[in-house]
Design a protein around this motif. Structure first.
Motif, PDB file in Angstrom:
ATOM      1  N   GLU A 115      28.379  69.092  80.569  1.00 57.64           N
ATOM      2  CA  GLU A 115      27.475  70.386  79.541  1.00 57.64           C
ATOM      3  C   GLU A 115      27.931  70.327  78.485  1.00 57.64           C
ATOM      4  O   GLU A 115      27.977  71.264  77.662  1.00 57.64           O
ATOM      5  N   ASN A 116      29.341  70.045  78.534  1.00 58.18           N
ATOM      6  CA  ASN A 116      30.138  70.033  76.874  1.00 58.18           C
ATOM      7  C   ASN A 116      28.700  69.450  76.163  1.00 58.18           C
ATOM      8  O   ASN A 116      28.745  69.573  75.113  1.00 58.18           O
ATOM      9  N   ILE A 117      29.336  67.789  76.606  1.00 53.87           N
ATOM     10  CA  ILE A 117      27.919  67.175  75.983  1.00 53.87           C
ATOM     11  C   ILE A 117      26.481  67.191  75.667  1.00 53.87           C
ATOM     12  O   ILE A 117      26.065  67.617  74.554  1.00 53.87           O
ATOM     13  N   ASP A 118      25.751  68.004  76.678  1.00 52.71           N
ATOM     14  CA  ASP A 118      24.565  68.987  76.517  1.00 52.71           C
ATOM     15  C   ASP A 118      25.376  70.006  75.798  1.00 52.71           C
ATOM     16  O   ASP A 118      23.682  69.862  74.602  1.00 52.71           O
ATOM     17  N   ALA A 119      25.630  70.751  75.112  1.00 53.32           N
ATOM     18  CA  ALA A 119      25.761  71.775  74.290  1.00 53.32           C
ATOM     19  C   ALA A 119      26.371  71.792  72.274  1.00 53.32           C
ATOM     20  O   ALA A 119      25.285  71.947  72.254  1.00 53.32           O
ATOM     21  N   THR A 120      27.022  70.161  72.408  1.00 53.67           N
ATOM     22  CA  THR A 120      27.535  70.173  71.029  1.00 53.67           C
ATOM     23  C   THR A 120      25.960  69.094  70.862  1.00 53.67           C
ATOM     24  O   THR A 120      25.597  69.264  69.369  1.00 53.67           O
ATOM     25  N   PHE A 156      31.011  62.813  69.954  1.00 47.67           N
ATOM     26  CA  PHE A 156      30.649  62.472  68.946  1.00 47.67           C
ATOM     27  C   PHE A 156      31.780  62.890  68.007  1.00 47.67           C
ATOM     28  O   PHE A 156      32.607  63.724  67.968  1.00 47.67           O
ATOM     29  N   ARG A 157      32.334  61.670  66.576  1.00 47.08           N
ATOM     30  CA  ARG A 157      33.133  61.915  66.240  1.00 47.08           C
ATOM     31  C   ARG A 157      33.757  63.292  65.472  1.00 47.08           C
ATOM     32  O   ARG A 157      34.678  63.823  65.264  1.00 47.08           O
ATOM     33  N   GLU A 158      32.321  63.851  65.087  1.00 51.16           N
ATOM     34  CA  GLU A 158      32.665  65.093  64.443  1.00 51.16           C
ATOM     35  C   GLU A 158      33.357  66.489  64.760  1.00 51.16           C
ATOM     36  O   GLU A 158      33.317  67.087  64.128  1.00 51.16           O
ATOM     37  N   PHE A 159      32.480  66.485  66.483  1.00 51.57           N
ATOM     38  CA  PHE A 159      32.768  67.668  67.108  1.00 51.57           C
ATOM     39  C   PHE A 159      34.164  67.305  68.156  1.00 51.57           C
ATOM     40  O   PHE A 159      34.109  68.366  68.716  1.00 51.57           O
ATOM     41  N   ARG A 160      34.671  66.138  68.420  1.00 52.69           N
ATOM     42  CA  ARG A 160      35.547  66.339  69.284  1.00 52.69           C
ATOM     43  C   ARG A 160      36.404  67.203  68.752  1.00 52.69           C
ATOM     44  O   ARG A 160      36.618  67.551  67.186  1.00 52.69           O
ATOM     45  N   ASN A 161      37.348  68.017  69.629  1.00 52.80           N
ATOM     46  CA  ASN A 161      39.096  68.678  69.560  1.00 52.80           C
ATOM     47  C   ASN A 161      39.742  67.737  68.178  1.00 52.80           C
ATOM     48  O   ASN A 161      39.870  66.354  68.942  1.00 52.80           O
ATOM     49  N   SER A 162      40.022  68.253  67.534  1.00 54.07           N
ATOM     50  CA  SER A 162      41.412  68.101  66.466  1.00 54.07           C
ATOM     51  C   SER A 162      42.441  67.193  67.137  1.00 54.07           C
ATOM     52  O   SER A 162      43.037  66.569  66.237  1.00 54.07           O
ATOM     53  N   GLY A 163      42.619  67.476  67.947  1.00 54.68           N
ATOM     54  CA  GLY A 163      43.593  67.169  69.162  1.00 54.68           C
ATOM     55  C   GLY A 163      44.186  65.995  69.817  1.00 54.68           C
ATOM     56  O   GLY A 163      44.346  64.979  69.562  1.00 54.68           O
ATOM     57  N   PHE A 164      42.825  65.646  69.214  1.00 52.61           N
ATOM     58  CA  PHE A 164      42.540  64.333  69.972  1.00 52.61           C
ATOM     59  C   PHE A 164      42.929  63.295  68.868  1.00 52.61           C
ATOM     60  O   PHE A 164      43.171  61.811  69.294  1.00 52.61           O
ATOM     61  N   ALA A 165      42.174  62.873  67.395  1.00 49.95           N
ATOM     62  CA  ALA A 165      43.132  62.525  66.409  1.00 49.95           C
ATOM     63  C   ALA A 165      44.760  62.563  66.728  1.00 49.95           C
ATOM     64  O   ALA A 165      44.682  60.964  66.523  1.00 49.95           O
ATOM     65  N   ALA A 166      45.505  63.128  67.283  1.00 48.02           N
ATOM     66  CA  ALA A 166      46.840  63.281  66.500  1.00 48.02           C
ATOM     67  C   ALA A 166      47.341  62.141  68.023  1.00 48.02           C
ATOM     68  O   ALA A 166      47.703  61.158  67.584  1.00 48.02           O
ATOM     69  N   LEU A 167      46.441  61.568  68.998  1.00 48.84           N
ATOM     70  CA  LEU A 167      46.531  61.305  69.887  1.00 48.84           C
ATOM     71  C   LEU A 167      46.198  59.358  69.827  1.00 48.84           C
ATOM     72  O   LEU A 167      46.429  58.490  70.968  1.00 48.84           O
ATOM     73  N   LEU A 224      29.482  58.203  70.679  1.00 49.38           N
ATOM     74  CA  LEU A 224      28.826  58.066  71.602  1.00 49.38           C
ATOM     75  C   LEU A 224      27.290  57.441  70.908  1.00 49.38           C
ATOM     76  O   LEU A 224      26.381  56.724  71.863  1.00 49.38           O
ATOM     77  N   GLU A 225      27.064  57.919  69.795  1.00 48.20           N
ATOM     78  CA  GLU A 225      25.795  57.197  69.658  1.00 48.20           C
ATOM     79  C   GLU A 225      26.222  56.019  68.411  1.00 48.20           C
ATOM     80  O   GLU A 225      25.076  55.264  68.944  1.00 48.20           O
ATOM     81  N   PHE A 226      26.824  55.439  67.609  1.00 43.95           N
ATOM     82  CA  PHE A 226      26.879  54.664  67.154  1.00 43.95           C
ATOM     83  C   PHE A 226      28.009  53.460  67.764  1.00 43.95           C
ATOM     84  O   PHE A 226      27.860  52.442  67.583  1.00 43.95           O
ATOM     85  N   ASP A 227      28.768  53.836  68.751  1.00 43.07           N
ATOM     86  CA  ASP A 227      30.255  52.469  69.448  1.00 43.07           C
ATOM     87  C   ASP A 227      29.096  53.108  70.537  1.00 43.07           C
ATOM     88  O   ASP A 227      28.589  50.945  70.928  1.00 43.07           O
TER      89      ASP A 227
END
Length: 193
Positions: A20-25, A144-155, A165-168
């Motif tokens: 659902e998250n992927i489809d909604a995004t 999708f890199r630009e839509f992932r929650n920013s908290g993931f970047a810290a991890l 999903l598209e490029f890698d």
């Protein structure tokens, strides 16, 4: 990680899909409309990518909200692609897919297994962080890199591997109308001419 849930089977990668998250995004943020079937991800490519990337067997779990009924054609298609559909139901005020994925991530923490989460949702940050704290476990995020929650970047500095999903993953059969920051090493002017 000796535990009651651990077996002598080879390590495998669980691919957990928040469909659902992927489809909604895809629909709301990228296309601006409901995606057509040919515009949706080729779900089997996620499994193939995970298997090739980490060179081990994969088990795909596709979580979906079936409170309003089971979409049998979609479930049959998922099974044919190698996924185990996880249809869920619950009260309207409960995000059943999120709750189930959170529980699954916690259960994976008690197994000798790696995990790739397919979602942009920050509701999974605590569970992902807990997995990363365990030695010898690989944890990845497909989104999708630009839509992932920013908290993931810290991890990322803790070892979280990020895959677009598209490029890698190359989960789509045609280029999506995305506007993204392009690393200069990836810039191809032909895409704009």
């Amino acid at each position: 990680m000796a535990d009651d849930d651990t077996t002598d089977e080879p390590v495998l990668t669980y691919v957990l899909v928040d469909g659902e998250n992927i489809d909604a995004t895809l629909g709301t943020s990228i296309l601006g409309r409901r995606p057509q079937p040919e515009e949706r991800p080729r779900w089997d490519r996620l499994l193939a990518f995970a298997k090739d990337r980490w060179e081990q067997d994969v088990r795909g779990l596709f979580f979906l909200n079936a409170t309003q009924g089971m979409p049998m054609p979609f479930i049959q298609a998922l099974k044919a692609l190698g996924f185990e559909p996880v249809p869920l139901s619950g009260d309207p005020d409960i995000k059943v897919v999120d709750v189930a994925i959170q529980r699954t991530l916690r259960a994976i923490a008690r197994r000798d297994a790696d995990v790739m989460l397919v979602s942009h949702d920050g509701d999974f940050l605590d569970e992902v962080e807990a997995l990363l704290e365990q030695d010898d476990r690989r944890v990845g995020l497909m989104a999708f890199r630009e839509f992932r929650n920013s908290g993931f970047a810290a991890l990322e500095s803790d070892g979280l591997e990020m895959f677009d999903l598209e490029f890698d993953v190359k989960a789509f059969t045609s280029r999506l109308p995305r506007i993204r920051v392009i690393p200069i090493d990836e810039f191809d002017p032909a895409q704009f001419l």
